[in-house]
Design a protein around this motif. Sequence first.
Motif, PDB file in Angstrom:
ATOM      1  N   CYS A   1      -0.168  -0.383  -9.239  1.00 25.60           N
ATOM      2  CA  CYS A   1      -1.377  -0.610  -8.717  1.00 25.60           C
ATOM      3  C   CYS A   1      -1.776  -1.923  -8.597  1.00 25.60           C
TER       4      CYS A   1
ATOM      5  N   SER B   1       1.033  -1.067   0.031  1.00 23.81           N
ATOM      6  CA  SER B   1      -0.203  -0.144   0.216  1.00 23.81           C
ATOM      7  C   SER B   1       0.731   1.285  -0.111  1.00 23.81           C
TER       8      SER B   1
ATOM      9  N   VAL C   1      -0.024   4.152  -2.854  1.00 25.21           N
ATOM     10  CA  VAL C   1      -0.364   5.346  -2.690  1.00 25.21           C
ATOM     11  C   VAL C   1       1.484   6.238  -3.328  1.00 25.21           C
TER      12      VAL C   1
END
Length: 471
Positions: free
Chosen positions: A337, A275, A279
């Motif tokens: 992603c 994550s 991000v």
Amino acid sequence: MRKEHDFLGELEVADELYYGVQTIRALENFHITGKHIDPDFIKSLAMVKKAAAMANMKTGRLNVSIGKAIVDAADDVIAGKLADQFPVDPIQGGAGTSLNMNMNEVLANRGLEIMGHPKGSYDIINPNNHVNMAQSTNDAFPTAIKVCAIIKSKPLIDSLQRLVDELEKKADEYSTILKMGRTHLQDAVPITLGQEMGAYASGIRRGIKRIKSAMEGAHVINMGATAVGTGLNAEPSYIHDVAYELSEVVGEPFYTAENLIDATNNTDIFADISSGMKVTALVLIKMANDFRFMASGPRCGIGELKLPPRQPGSSIMPGKVNPVIAEVLNQVCYQVCGNDLTITLAVENGQFELNVMEPVLAYNLFNNMCYLKNGVNTFVDRLLVDLEVDRDQCAYWLNRSVGIVTALLPHLGYEVCSDLAKEAYNENRAIRDIILERGLLTEAEMNHILSPEEMTKPGIAGQDVLKNSGN
């Protein structure tokens, strides 16, 4: 050839091979990616095996001569030797047992060779009894993922820091270049190009902090948990010794998890790390898109930035040059992603005392670290370092925009400024010219209010000058 057996039966193994029967079964079963295990992951698992052998010798359970042979064999693998002896596919069923046994067999046979015995003499050094002593795939494999993630995070963070440093250089270099800021893809109010570059640097710094924070969890390991976290077949002292030994081998501090059952059946730390990268990738996508927009044209678009030309942009249009470096960073980030979703699904799909999806998790986690590092380095080296600015174009769009009227609100009021903006739009004229024509401000007052120093910092632009002039 030599004959080896497991409880499924007997197979022939070529004598020159260091791996054995269980690796061969994995090769028969898993033809998925056509790729090899990441070399850093092989090195990391060998480090785990070395630390386990050292801890087992310390408890007195592992014979010292056998233990030293295993340690020496692990050192060979850590040094990059025997790399061709790890042929199993990165994506495999069995929660990583195929790779774990591949390593156990290679270390056993290399250890036998070091001791002067033929490969396959498992009555002397056994892959399960000795190399895998006090271990299970279920603690060795996830610990190796953590070791590898730590190793790979360092060059990734270095690449992101390079990007920050170069953006900050550009922020200083472009600190006086005033341009039109944009919101909703429409003209807004002025900003300096240096402020934009500084904002990109700030976002990437936050990404570095996010990744570093997530990586702290990788230092907590479940070695000694064995199969389900209860520590079956592991000496109590081994559980603490192995964390110490691994710290010595890797050069990073490792700590035994407070709850080994939790640490064995939950893999949420890898979701944290993934994550953090995802991000950060989102911030990079936004930045790369901004560069592409500002460089668009160059004659029929915004054209404020001049990206270094890296290759002809078309097979049919002569003279066309495309923003290929910004485009490739976008695509890298899209891949990151997408891989994050795979990691997310793998993390949530553990059942009871084990998450069996760690192989695909590890494969995508390591790929993301590699892709993101390479993409960022490419952007810095092939675009940002040689970036140029079309100052005239920045000034052209700024002077044509009615967005600068916002700075005049405290001095002329909303109604007057709205009327000025309407006339500028309808007659395609510059705000400056209309104000001077109406005598609303002097040229000196106008220049001060609309200066870069006044319009790009908090406060009311030109307040002091207007007070002194009596307006």
